[in-house]
Design a protein around this motif. Structure first.
Motif, PDB file in Angstrom:
ATOM      1  N   THR A 111       1.113  -1.348   0.023  1.00 52.21           N
ATOM      2  CA  THR A 111      -0.231  -0.124  -0.196  1.00 52.21           C
ATOM      3  C   THR A 111       0.780   1.493   0.000  1.00 52.21           C
ATOM      4  OG1 THR A 111      -0.070  -0.291   2.555  1.00 52.21           O
ATOM      5  CG2 THR A 111      -2.288  -0.377   0.822  1.00 52.21           C
ATOM      6  N   LYS A 112       2.112   1.109   0.479  1.00 53.32           N
ATOM      7  CA  LYS A 112       2.761   1.983   0.144  1.00 53.32           C
ATOM      8  C   LYS A 112       4.061   2.394  -0.738  1.00 53.32           C
ATOM      9  CE  LYS A 112       3.381   2.716   5.392  1.00 53.32           C
ATOM     10  NZ  LYS A 112       4.490   3.376   6.618  1.00 53.32           N
ATOM     11  N   ASP A 113       3.256   1.549  -1.886  1.00 57.16           N
ATOM     12  CA  ASP A 113       3.960   1.205  -3.211  1.00 57.16           C
ATOM     13  C   ASP A 113       3.652   2.564  -4.216  1.00 57.16           C
ATOM     14  OD1 ASP A 113       6.755   0.201  -2.097  1.00 57.16           O
ATOM     15  OD2 ASP A 113       5.914  -1.692  -2.730  1.00 57.16           O
ATOM     16  N   VAL A 114       2.068   1.985  -4.032  1.00 54.02           N
ATOM     17  CA  VAL A 114       0.998   3.217  -5.025  1.00 54.02           C
ATOM     18  C   VAL A 114       1.196   4.780  -4.328  1.00 54.02           C
ATOM     19  CG1 VAL A 114       0.464   1.344  -5.633  1.00 54.02           C
ATOM     20  CG2 VAL A 114      -0.599   2.709  -4.047  1.00 54.02           C
ATOM     21  N   ASP A 115       0.254   5.462  -5.628  1.00 51.79           N
ATOM     22  CA  ASP A 115      -0.250   6.324  -5.210  1.00 51.79           C
ATOM     23  C   ASP A 115      -0.898   7.007  -3.743  1.00 51.79           C
ATOM     24  OD1 ASP A 115      -0.023   9.889  -4.985  1.00 51.79           O
ATOM     25  OD2 ASP A 115      -1.597   9.144  -5.859  1.00 51.79           O
ATOM     26  N   PRO A 116      -0.611   7.709  -3.126  1.00 51.39           N
ATOM     27  CA  PRO A 116      -1.825   7.562  -1.342  1.00 51.39           C
ATOM     28  C   PRO A 116      -2.693   8.228  -2.036  1.00 51.39           C
ATOM     29  CG  PRO A 116       0.316   9.221  -1.131  1.00 51.39           C
ATOM     30  CD  PRO A 116       0.571   8.474  -2.109  1.00 51.39           C
ATOM     31  N   GLN A 117      -3.145   8.870  -3.205  1.00 49.55           N
ATOM     32  CA  GLN A 117      -4.103   9.472  -3.155  1.00 49.55           C
ATOM     33  C   GLN A 117      -5.352   8.478  -3.985  1.00 49.55           C
ATOM     34  OE1 GLN A 117      -5.990  12.030  -2.651  1.00 49.55           O
ATOM     35  NE2 GLN A 117      -7.616  12.140  -3.040  1.00 49.55           N
ATOM     36  N   TRP A 118      -4.367   8.011  -5.667  1.00 52.55           N
ATOM     37  CA  TRP A 118      -4.756   7.037  -5.878  1.00 52.55           C
ATOM     38  C   TRP A 118      -5.629   6.053  -4.889  1.00 52.55           C
ATOM     39  CZ3 TRP A 118      -3.679   1.611  -6.574  1.00 52.55           C
ATOM     40  CH2 TRP A 118      -4.853   0.771  -7.090  1.00 52.55           C
ATOM     41  N   LEU A 119      -4.992   5.883  -4.385  1.00 49.73           N
ATOM     42  CA  LEU A 119      -5.163   4.338  -2.896  1.00 49.73           C
ATOM     43  C   LEU A 119      -6.686   4.747  -2.581  1.00 49.73           C
ATOM     44  CD1 LEU A 119      -4.616   1.556  -2.103  1.00 49.73           C
ATOM     45  CD2 LEU A 119      -3.791   2.456  -0.064  1.00 49.73           C
ATOM     46  N   LYS A 120      -6.444   6.283  -2.105  1.00 47.60           N
ATOM     47  CA  LYS A 120      -7.852   6.497  -1.517  1.00 47.60           C
ATOM     48  C   LYS A 120      -9.131   6.592  -2.398  1.00 47.60           C
ATOM     49  CE  LYS A 120      -9.839   9.805   0.856  1.00 47.60           C
ATOM     50  NZ  LYS A 120      -9.980  11.557   1.736  1.00 47.60           N
ATOM     51  N   ASP A 121      -8.527   6.701  -3.531  1.00 49.28           N
ATOM     52  CA  ASP A 121     -10.324   7.021  -4.383  1.00 49.28           C
ATOM     53  C   ASP A 121     -10.605   6.061  -5.022  1.00 49.28           C
ATOM     54  OD1 ASP A 121      -9.925   9.901  -4.574  1.00 49.28           O
ATOM     55  OD2 ASP A 121      -8.189   9.951  -6.530  1.00 49.28           O
ATOM     56  N   SER A 122      -9.662   4.886  -5.251  1.00 43.83           N
ATOM     57  CA  SER A 122      -9.867   3.169  -5.948  1.00 43.83           C
ATOM     58  C   SER A 122      -9.971   2.404  -4.169  1.00 43.83           C
ATOM     59  CB  SER A 122      -8.861   2.605  -6.084  1.00 43.83           C
ATOM     60  OG  SER A 122      -7.600   3.336  -7.395  1.00 43.83           O
ATOM     61  N   SER A 123      -9.885   2.960  -3.434  1.00 41.45           N
ATOM     62  CA  SER A 123     -11.259   2.114  -2.179  1.00 41.45           C
ATOM     63  C   SER A 123     -11.102   2.584  -0.736  1.00 41.45           C
ATOM     64  CB  SER A 123      -9.486   0.618  -1.603  1.00 41.45           C
ATOM     65  OG  SER A 123      -8.352   1.204  -1.354  1.00 41.45           O
ATOM     66  N   GLY A 124     -10.775   3.952  -0.853  1.00 39.98           N
ATOM     67  CA  GLY A 124     -11.166   4.420   0.204  1.00 39.98           C
ATOM     68  C   GLY A 124     -10.503   3.716   1.869  1.00 39.98           C
ATOM     69  N   ASP A 125      -9.236   3.141   1.406  1.00 43.60           N
ATOM     70  CA  ASP A 125      -8.749   3.228   2.044  1.00 43.60           C
ATOM     71  C   ASP A 125      -6.949   4.123   2.151  1.00 43.60           C
ATOM     72  OD1 ASP A 125      -7.303   1.378   4.687  1.00 43.60           O
ATOM     73  OD2 ASP A 125      -7.668  -0.638   2.525  1.00 43.60           O
ATOM     74  N   VAL A 126      -6.450   3.257   3.337  1.00 42.56           N
ATOM     75  CA  VAL A 126      -5.242   4.535   3.524  1.00 42.56           C
ATOM     76  C   VAL A 126      -3.810   3.312   3.474  1.00 42.56           C
ATOM     77  CG1 VAL A 126      -5.925   6.743   4.962  1.00 42.56           C
ATOM     78  CG2 VAL A 126      -4.755   3.822   6.173  1.00 42.56           C
ATOM     79  N   PRO A 127      -2.689   4.310   2.823  1.00 47.51           N
ATOM     80  CA  PRO A 127      -1.524   3.159   2.986  1.00 47.51           C
ATOM     81  C   PRO A 127      -0.826   2.219   4.268  1.00 47.51           C
ATOM     82  CG  PRO A 127      -1.001   5.232   2.227  1.00 47.51           C
ATOM     83  CD  PRO A 127      -2.031   5.137   2.587  1.00 47.51           C
ATOM     84  N   ASP A 128      -1.725   3.566   5.853  1.00 47.91           N
ATOM     85  CA  ASP A 128      -0.844   2.940   6.762  1.00 47.91           C
ATOM     86  C   ASP A 128      -1.613   1.818   7.344  1.00 47.91           C
ATOM     87  OD1 ASP A 128       2.186   3.949   6.656  1.00 47.91           O
ATOM     88  OD2 ASP A 128       1.019   5.893   7.668  1.00 47.91           O
ATOM     89  N   PRO A 129      -1.065   0.646   7.936  1.00 47.59           N
ATOM     90  CA  PRO A 129      -0.128   0.080   8.238  1.00 47.59           C
ATOM     91  C   PRO A 129       0.322  -0.758   6.580  1.00 47.59           C
ATOM     92  CG  PRO A 129      -2.081  -1.379   9.436  1.00 47.59           C
ATOM     93  CD  PRO A 129      -2.882   0.165   9.544  1.00 47.59           C
ATOM     94  N   GLU A 130       1.459  -0.740   6.392  1.00 47.51           N
ATOM     95  CA  GLU A 130       1.927  -1.135   4.892  1.00 47.51           C
ATOM     96  C   GLU A 130       1.307  -2.221   4.863  1.00 47.51           C
ATOM     97  OE1 GLU A 130       5.485  -1.229   1.963  1.00 47.51           O
ATOM     98  OE2 GLU A 130       5.887  -0.887   4.871  1.00 47.51           O
ATOM     99  N   ARG A 131       0.409  -3.098   3.841  1.00 43.95           N
ATOM    100  CA  ARG A 131       0.384  -4.614   3.569  1.00 43.95           C
ATOM    101  C   ARG A 131       0.221  -4.380   2.262  1.00 43.95           C
ATOM    102  NH1 ARG A 131      -2.970  -0.667   4.952  1.00 43.95           N
ATOM    103  NH2 ARG A 131      -5.314  -0.794   4.091  1.00 43.95           N
ATOM    104  N   PRO A 132       0.045  -5.774   1.846  1.00 41.62           N
ATOM    105  CA  PRO A 132       0.453  -6.155   0.624  1.00 41.62           C
ATOM    106  C   PRO A 132      -1.478  -5.457  -0.547  1.00 41.62           C
ATOM    107  CG  PRO A 132       0.555  -7.911   1.702  1.00 41.62           C
ATOM    108  CD  PRO A 132      -0.059  -7.005   2.630  1.00 41.62           C
ATOM    109  N   LEU A 133      -0.880  -4.901  -1.185  1.00 40.66           N
ATOM    110  CA  LEU A 133      -2.268  -4.209  -2.020  1.00 40.66           C
ATOM    111  C   LEU A 133      -2.798  -5.044  -2.043  1.00 40.66           C
ATOM    112  CD1 LEU A 133      -1.945  -1.757  -3.113  1.00 40.66           C
ATOM    113  CD2 LEU A 133      -1.166  -2.794  -5.289  1.00 40.66           C
TER     114      LEU A 133
END
Length: 922
Positions: free
Chosen positions: A838-860
């Motif tokens: 989750t920390k290897d991708v753009d955090p805004q993209w992650l939020k927009d795509s899943s409503g999720d946040v990078p921390d805690p780091e875990r598999p995508l």
């Protein structure tokens, strides 16, 4: 069948707008529960998702707990607009509405309602109308005759169970089962009262606390819920007074009416008339009637009262209509002669989805003030909707019962009395109890009190409509009398028809000064009678199929000092010459007290006389009740007679507030005289709207016309609303109809193509205006897409990149579509090597795509990445991108796996799973 109300949706690339760069198809993501969650950018509220394949796309809402089967129609809305009537799943929590690929423009305003009550949110009762302490209305003086007292007839009780009948549009046959309670034997014949219950669960598992079903026939281990036995005490009271009574079962309709466009009204009418036909057969000499019928007094089929609860109310109204003017044969489940005469109806907490009351059959409508099912009290239209339709001699009474709920009129829907699981439909939050309707509140009736009061007013209707005893009329017509048998219930009434004449109606060209002429249904707050943000609602303003209605108006008075008159001037002077009093229907905000008015009239010679003063208090109400209900206020006309006013030419009415400040709404005013006139039904034209399904074809243009059947006799007027298939908004026109004519001519142009698109529904809705009857009120033409859905493939564009660059895959169509397509893509766990985190991708993209946040780091793949990709109309492809970020950590090559899925997030078995790799920056 109930079809998707596609008239209210438009094709918009809603999710693509969420993208941070051109071509990014963005997501509406379910969390672990599979529901679409709301984030700052996510347009769907909590509990909603989009499901289904291609043209079978569905808008889905899942309730946090079971929604009990009831009589109000569950509806999906966006703002003021009706999207459609969803179908319930067997779990009682999931509701689906077919939408094709199109979505509502305003996803953030999606709502789930039933009779105007929100099901998807907890009611905010923090701001109440008036005082938090509900005031109990004063007890009215007793009437001279009390119809709630048992009579002297000995009675017989039994049942019959005949062969089931098949009804058009219903796959399973419907039972012909009934409970009979009647005077015992004797000579002569007695009037017949038929009861029809409403929509309720059909089956239950004995021994369980809440295991009910809506099947028919019932599954093994389940028994039918005997809703038809719930009016036994009402039947016993009527039978003791000399009426033959029969209560019929309709479980077979309840289990199947979600598939019908009219919510079962025509089927219920057919079932009622099937039973009446049997009773007509049994009245003939030598008939082989069931044993209980042979033991009972002979039924007089020229004297029939129909009693219907909830959807049963709308059903018996339709049966009365169909007994006067037959429906289209193809949709009718009874084809025989009419060998009975319906003299009146009693409608208990009824639905009226069609807004089509029978003007020439007298009625009494019971409106429970704590109805938690048909909570908008739309049954008020059985009174208001008859004004000006026909001769106006039939009395139509509204009986408002403070503190009554929906279910307790039926003992088989009442906890502690029912054999099956039952509940209080109003419901309440124990931490914030409703001040009017919570159990134990001073204004709330117990089940026994409510049932007794209901039986009393059913008996009052029987005594007036069947026995012709005018002494009970003051209990029903707004005269302000009470039946002691109904104590301690507080019951208020008003009426139209009967010996009323010369109506001052806000509609029909009346001029209003000193107040505001408002519209019952209008999306513009400046025109609407009630502020949509105000707590509570009004039965007079219950919504219908359209977001705006013509011809439903009231006079809105608002003042901050006494003395400013509101004047209503009709288009032509009215005659009050045969009247004794002027009767006004007025409501004020709930829980208010002491509102006073002077009432004056002016004749055509400009002579003005104040008739007298009236006072009105608001009903007990909260944000959860429909307590903005009009009370009948009367002033004698004697002052006008003494002053020499020309009562045959009254040109205006004035209502002058005498309270310091306040607000009130005038529904109408009528000349009133005592008595109940003889009613003779007028021969009227009848309108029924049909439905045709056509294929769009591959080329050319064809014009179809919405099927409308006009039968009956004479000439009348209806208002036709033409619903736009894109916006859901409507245009309307007044149409004069005659039997056999093509007066309602609505052409629909269909252009053929070879491009995949939606089914499109072109609908009209029809209401009677004058001298007309409307049966099936809504219909139209459905244009079916006949082109195959494009095949979508997923292929790599940039699937091996250096960190900080963007992984890209392309969704390609083998042919463009005419509508938005939504294709789900899911990130899967890798099968070998290191996985992107989750920390290897753009955090805004992650939020927009899943409503999720990078921390805690875990598999995508653990970040709920199931993305619905939007492919706009006309596009042949769209890119799905995953922007990566550069870090300062030395890492091996990392990867992610991606697959197209079905609507359950399972990878499609015939499509490849693709891999993208991210290399460390040298």
């Amino acid at each position: 069948m109930i079809r998707a109300r596609r008239t209210c949706v438009t094709a918009v690339a809603v999710l693509a707008a969420l993208a941070g760069s051109p071509g990014l198809a963005q997501a509406e993501q379910p969390h672990a529960s599979g529901l679409l969650g709301a984030t700052d950018d996510n347009p769907l509220p909590p509990g909603w998702r989009i499901d289904g394949e291609g043209g079978a796309r569905k808008l889905v809402w899942r309730a946090p707990k079971t929604v009990p089967m009831g009589d109000a129609r569950v509806e999906f809305r966006t703002g003021d607009r009706l999207l459609g009537v969803p179908k319930p799943a067997r779990d009682g929590r999931t509701f689906r509405l077919a939408l094709g690929e199109r979505l509502p423009e305003q996803l953030t305003t999606l709502q789930v309602t039933a009779a105007g009550r929100r099901l998807d949110v907890v009611a905010d009762d923090g701001h109440r109308s008036g005082s938090r302490v509900a005031r109990i209305p004063a007890q009215a003086p007793a009437n001279g005759v009390d119809p709630g007292r048992p009579g002297s007839y000995r009675t017989v009780t039994g049942e019959y169970d005949l062969d089931p009948v098949r009804l058009p549009g219903y796959a399973a046959p419907v039972e012909m089962t009934a409970k009979v309670v009647a005077p015992k034997g004797g000579t002569g014949s007695r009037p017949l009262a038929l009861f029809l219950h409403g929509r309720h669960s059909t089956c239950y598992k004995p021994g369980s606390e809440d295991d009910v079903a809506r099947d028919w026939p019932c599954a093994d281990g389940y028994k039918p819920i005997p809703s038809y036995l719930g009016y036994l005490r009402d039947q016993q009271l009527l039978a003791s007074q000399g009426y033959v009574t029969v209560s019929i079962s309709a479980n077979g309709i309840n289990a199947q009416d979600q598939e019908t466009e009219d919510a079962g009204a025509q089927a219920r009418s057919s079932l009622v008339r099937q039973h009446l036909a049997r009773w007509a057969d049994w009245a003939a000499p030598g008939s082989s009637a069931p044993a209980v019928v042979r033991e009972a007094a002979k039924a007089d089929l020229s004297q029939v009262l129909l009693v219907g609860h909830s959807r049963g109310g709308e059903g018996v109204n339709r049966a009365a209509m169909d007994s006067l003017s037959p429906p289209p044969a193809a949709e009718d489940g009874y084809r025989g002669p009419v060998r009975w005469k319906v003299r009146g109806t009693v409608l208990i907490a009824p639905t009226i989805f069609g807004r089509n009351p029978v003007a020439d059959v007298p009625s009494v409508t019971l409106l429970p003030g704590c109805d938690g099912d048909v909570s908008d009290l739309q049954g008020q239209d059985f009174v208001d909707g008859t004004r000006g339709i026909s001769r106006g001699t039939a009395l139509h009474s509204a009986v408002y019962m403070v503190g009554a709920n929906h279910n307790y009129f039926n003992s088989e829907w009442t906890p502690g009395e029912a054999v099956a699981p039952a509940r209080d439909d109003f419901g309440t939050d124990p931490e914030q109890p409703d001040p009017v309707c919570a159990p134990g509140a001073a204004t709330r009736l117990t089940a026994a009190q409510q049932h007794k009061a209901g039986a009393t007013y059913i008996a009052a209707a029987a005594r007036l409509f069947l026995a012709g005893d005018d002494r009970v009329r003051p209990l029903l017509d707004g005269s302000g009398k009470r039946a002691p048998s109904a104590d301690p219930a507080r019951v208020l009434t008003h009426a139209v028809g009967g010996r009323r004449s010369a109506g001052f109606l806000p509609d029909g060209g009346a001029k209003v000064t000193g107040a505001r002429l408002c519209s019952a249904i209008d999306p513009d707050p400046a025109m609407s009678c009630l502020d949509p943000e105000a707590p509570g609602s009004s039965p007079h303003f219950a919504s219908w199929e359209t977001e705006q209605e013509t011809g439903r108006s009231a006079v809105d008075l608002k003042w901050s000092a006494p003395g400013t008159a509101a004047r209503i001037t009709p288009a032509e002077p009215l005659s009050l010459g045969d009247s004794q009093k002027l009767a006004l229907r007025v409501f004020v905000p709930p829980n208010t007290t002491g509102t006073k008015f002077d009432v004056s009239v002016t004749d055509s010679s400009d002579r003005r006389v104040t008739l007298g003063s009236v006072r009105v208090d608001g009903l007990p109400g909260s944000a959860n009740t429909a307590s903005h209900w009009a009370q009948e206020l009367r002033v004698p006309l004697s002052a006008a007679t003494r002053a020499g006013l020309d009562l045959r030419h009254v040109k205006s009415l004035e209502v002058t507030p005498r309270s310091q400040s306040g607000r009130a709404w005038l529904m109408d005013a009528w000349g009133w005289a005592p008595g109940t006139p003889r009613v003779k039904a007028a021969a009227l034209p009848r309108v029924d709207v049909g439905r045709t399904i056509v294929k769009e074809g591959d080329s050319g243009t064809r014009t179809y016309r919405i099927p409308v059947e006009i039968s009956g006799h004479g000439s009348g007027q209806v208002r036709v609303y033409v619903l736009d298939p894109d916006s859901g908004r409507s245009e309307n026109r007044l149409v004069t109809v005659r039997p056999g004519s093509d007066a309602i001519d609505v052409p629909v142009e269909v252009k053929g193509d070879t491009v995949y698109g939606d089914d499109v529904e072109h609908d009209i809705a029809v209401k009677a205006v004058r001298n007309a009857v409307v049966g099936k009120y809504r219909g139209g033409i459905i244009v079916e897409n006949d082109d195959p859905e494009p095949v979508i493939t997923l292929s790599p564009v940039a699937d091996r990149v250096t960190e900080g660059e963007t992984l890209t895959w392309r969704l390609s169509l083998d042919a463009p579509a005419a509508v938005d397509l939504w294709e789900p893509v899911r990130v899967l766990p890798v099968t070998e090597g290191a996985e992107l985190s989750t920390k290897d991708v753009d955090p805004q993209w992650l939020k927009d795509s899943s409503g999720d946040v990078p921390d805690p780091e875990r598999p995508l793949s653990d970040a709920s990445l199931w993305v619905w990709v939007n492919i706009p109309p006309g596009s042949s492809s769209v890119d799905f991108v995953v922007p990566t970020v550069r870090d300062q950590v030395a890492e091996p090559a990392e990867s992610m796996r991606l697959a197209l899925t079905d609507r359950n997030a399972e990878p499609l078995p015939d499509r490849p799973v693709l891999t993208g790799t991210v290399l460390d920056k040298p």
